[in-house]
Design a protein around this motif. Sequence first.
Motif, PDB file in Angstrom:
ATOM      1  N   VAL A 113       0.805  -1.247   0.005  1.00 14.63           N
ATOM      2  CA  VAL A 113       0.058  -0.038   0.055  1.00 14.63           C
ATOM      3  C   VAL A 113       0.955   1.165   0.019  1.00 14.63           C
ATOM      4  CG1 VAL A 113      -1.863   1.357   1.177  1.00 14.63           C
ATOM      5  CG2 VAL A 113      -1.750  -1.283   1.284  1.00 14.63           C
ATOM      6  N   SER A 114       2.249   1.092   0.641  1.00 10.81           N
ATOM      7  CA  SER A 114       2.997   2.125   0.640  1.00 10.81           C
ATOM      8  C   SER A 114       3.282   2.852  -0.656  1.00 10.81           C
ATOM      9  CB  SER A 114       4.231   1.808   1.559  1.00 10.81           C
ATOM     10  OG  SER A 114       4.940   1.118   0.859  1.00 10.81           O
ATOM     11  N   ILE A 115       3.630   1.902  -1.527  1.00  8.66           N
ATOM     12  CA  ILE A 115       4.047   2.557  -2.968  1.00  8.66           C
ATOM     13  C   ILE A 115       2.756   2.943  -3.799  1.00  8.66           C
ATOM     14  CG2 ILE A 115       4.821   1.620  -5.318  1.00  8.66           C
ATOM     15  CD1 ILE A 115       7.001   0.257  -4.210  1.00  8.66           C
ATOM     16  N   ALA A 116       1.557   2.028  -3.493  1.00  8.48           N
ATOM     17  CA  ALA A 116       0.402   2.596  -4.343  1.00  8.48           C
ATOM     18  C   ALA A 116       0.111   4.054  -3.810  1.00  8.48           C
ATOM     19  CB  ALA A 116      -0.608   1.653  -3.843  1.00  8.48           C
ATOM     20  N   ALA A 117      -0.004   4.341  -2.623  1.00  9.62           N
ATOM     21  CA  ALA A 117      -0.253   5.733  -2.063  1.00  9.62           C
ATOM     22  C   ALA A 117       0.662   6.517  -2.290  1.00  9.62           C
ATOM     23  CB  ALA A 117      -0.644   5.416  -0.401  1.00  9.62           C
ATOM     24  N   PHE A 118       1.956   6.570  -2.046  1.00 10.35           N
ATOM     25  CA  PHE A 118       3.083   7.557  -2.434  1.00 10.35           C
ATOM     26  C   PHE A 118       3.036   7.688  -3.962  1.00 10.35           C
ATOM     27  CE2 PHE A 118       7.512   8.917  -3.264  1.00 10.35           C
ATOM     28  CZ  PHE A 118       7.323  10.036  -2.020  1.00 10.35           C
ATOM     29  N   THR A 119       3.230   6.893  -4.506  1.00  7.28           N
ATOM     30  CA  THR A 119       3.339   7.176  -6.157  1.00  7.28           C
ATOM     31  C   THR A 119       2.247   7.868  -6.639  1.00  7.28           C
ATOM     32  OG1 THR A 119       2.522   4.838  -6.551  1.00  7.28           O
ATOM     33  CG2 THR A 119       4.991   5.302  -6.756  1.00  7.28           C
ATOM     34  N   THR A 120       0.933   7.397  -6.276  1.00  3.02           N
ATOM     35  CA  THR A 120      -0.105   8.185  -6.744  1.00  3.02           C
ATOM     36  C   THR A 120      -0.224   9.407  -6.074  1.00  3.02           C
ATOM     37  OG1 THR A 120      -1.425   6.072  -6.898  1.00  3.02           O
ATOM     38  CG2 THR A 120      -2.743   8.002  -6.816  1.00  3.02           C
ATOM     39  N   GLY A 121      -0.186   9.901  -4.964  1.00  5.65           N
ATOM     40  CA  GLY A 121      -0.077  11.178  -4.425  1.00  5.65           C
ATOM     41  C   GLY A 121       1.131  12.102  -4.958  1.00  5.65           C
ATOM     42  N   PHE A 122       2.350  11.381  -4.933  1.00 10.42           N
ATOM     43  CA  PHE A 122       3.440  12.189  -5.461  1.00 10.42           C
ATOM     44  C   PHE A 122       3.249  12.810  -6.885  1.00 10.42           C
ATOM     45  CE2 PHE A 122       7.900  12.377  -7.092  1.00 10.42           C
ATOM     46  CZ  PHE A 122       8.480  13.097  -6.151  1.00 10.42           C
ATOM     47  N   MET A 123       2.980  11.693  -7.855  1.00  8.92           N
ATOM     48  CA  MET A 123       2.873  12.045  -9.313  1.00  8.92           C
ATOM     49  C   MET A 123       1.618  13.057  -9.416  1.00  8.92           C
ATOM     50  SD  MET A 123       3.450   8.192 -11.265  1.00  8.92           S
ATOM     51  CE  MET A 123       2.302   7.569 -10.299  1.00  8.92           C
ATOM     52  N   ALA A 124       0.627  13.009  -8.783  1.00 10.59           N
ATOM     53  CA  ALA A 124      -0.318  14.023  -9.177  1.00 10.59           C
ATOM     54  C   ALA A 124      -0.171  15.314  -8.639  1.00 10.59           C
ATOM     55  CB  ALA A 124      -1.615  13.362  -8.284  1.00 10.59           C
ATOM     56  N   LEU A 125       0.624  15.495  -7.280  1.00 12.70           N
ATOM     57  CA  LEU A 125       1.186  16.600  -6.850  1.00 12.70           C
ATOM     58  C   LEU A 125       2.076  17.432  -8.017  1.00 12.70           C
ATOM     59  CD1 LEU A 125       1.378  15.848  -2.998  1.00 12.70           C
ATOM     60  CD2 LEU A 125      -0.127  17.647  -4.004  1.00 12.70           C
ATOM     61  N   VAL A 126       2.739  16.557  -8.285  1.00  9.34           N
ATOM     62  CA  VAL A 126       3.865  17.201  -9.032  1.00  9.34           C
ATOM     63  C   VAL A 126       3.520  17.708 -10.444  1.00  9.34           C
ATOM     64  CG1 VAL A 126       6.127  16.512 -10.712  1.00  9.34           C
ATOM     65  CG2 VAL A 126       5.992  15.872  -8.259  1.00  9.34           C
ATOM     66  N   THR A 127       2.559  16.784 -11.052  1.00 10.41           N
ATOM     67  CA  THR A 127       1.788  17.227 -12.119  1.00 10.41           C
ATOM     68  C   THR A 127       0.983  18.528 -11.963  1.00 10.41           C
ATOM     69  OG1 THR A 127       1.826  14.772 -12.783  1.00 10.41           O
ATOM     70  CG2 THR A 127       0.314  16.557 -14.371  1.00 10.41           C
ATOM     71  N   ASP A 128       0.219  18.468 -11.016  1.00  5.35           N
ATOM     72  CA  ASP A 128      -0.577  19.517 -10.708  1.00  5.35           C
ATOM     73  C   ASP A 128       0.475  21.008 -10.603  1.00  5.35           C
ATOM     74  OD1 ASP A 128      -2.739  18.258 -10.521  1.00  5.35           O
ATOM     75  OD2 ASP A 128      -2.727  18.160  -8.277  1.00  5.35           O
TER      76      ASP A 128
END
Length: 419
Positions: A113-128
């Motif tokens: 779950v750590s990678i699922a949550a981190f990568t989803t949040g991280f990539m969305a934040l960076v793209t925003d």
Amino acid sequence: MNIFSTLEAQCRRSLLILFVAGLVFWSSLASMLPTLAPYIEDLGGSKQEVGIVMGSFAIGLLLSRPKLGYLADYNSRKLVLIIGTSVAAIAPLGYLVVHSIPLLIALRIFHGVSIAAFTTGFMALVTDLSPVDKRGELIGYMSLTTPIGMAVGPALGGFLQAKAGYTPLFLVAGGLGLLATICAIQVKEAQRVQVLHEERSQSSLKAMGQLLVSPRLRIPTLVLLLTGFGFGAVTIFIALFIRSTGVDLNPGWFFTAAAIASFMGRLVTGRASDRYGRGLFITGSLIIYGVSMLMISQAKSPQVFLLAGFLEGAGSGILLPMLITLISDRSLPNERGQVFAISISGLDLGIAIAGPILGSFFDQLGYSGSFLLGAIMMLIAAVIFVTQSSKDLSHSWRFATGRERDLYAVDIKVYDKSR
């Protein structure tokens, strides 16, 4: 990196904090890459059980990504990020007390779950936070957290395990996860357009079906699936393969060589892709990754293992940021969390099936056959991308060789006017 000087102060600060969070998060996870499979084997696990336990990590990713993607779009990207870092802080401590195969499987699922949550949040934040015309460059720079963490983590993990044992290793991994959580709490999200209730229901349905099979996402997702299989073979069996050959090489150095190459690839290709398109770099990286898997299958010396690791890092270091940027190009702001969650699930599934499949057929394939099968998967991925990445064969070929723009890229300016 002059692009950062053009950003607003708050945006720069959030990106810097995200970068630090990414460094310590990936260092935490990577510290166990060269050590966890031998740890399971030392507990008495068979090759098949090692594959199942290691591969079960991806089950947590697969089960949690859709919900986390929806949460990122309709609640908070930052919350999803904090979930990921918190799990990275807690899970390593579980290895201190869990010693049976069934409980290790459950712990690995939770850790996933750590990678699922981190990568989803991280990539969305960076793209925003990224200007559209500089998206490839910024994502490329921000994705450097992965290779740096993957360089530091395995070397640190291998050293701690060799000098002090598994207990200090797991404690340090948990501490790094805690530091990532502290950083994540400091991030400030970019303002986004509020999504109406009706749109939420529609987007939720899309996340379960329409997004996954849409022409703009199905090929990147399939390529990620095949890539995940190859990546799973490396993360699960490379340490055991090196040990079985009797070669005098700490497996951590393989991952360090890969991380150095990954760093170099990400540093230059992000900006270049803004100019020449994503397709050319995706095609080239798939070929490089396939060659690296072929080399691993035949490796019998430290030099060949390190060279193969360098090529594996170069391939993955270019491929994954380029696919993420391609997916970003093809997504709208109000669906970005779900798009990332659904598409990256392809990578998760590839990793998940690699362990059980390779473990089940290990007696027939052996280590060399397992990596050779990974090379074949990468060749198939390259053929699929070159022939299916755009609206027809001719457009796909031109896009995949850098001679045509992405016909599926979303025009954000048109979208904003329609709001």
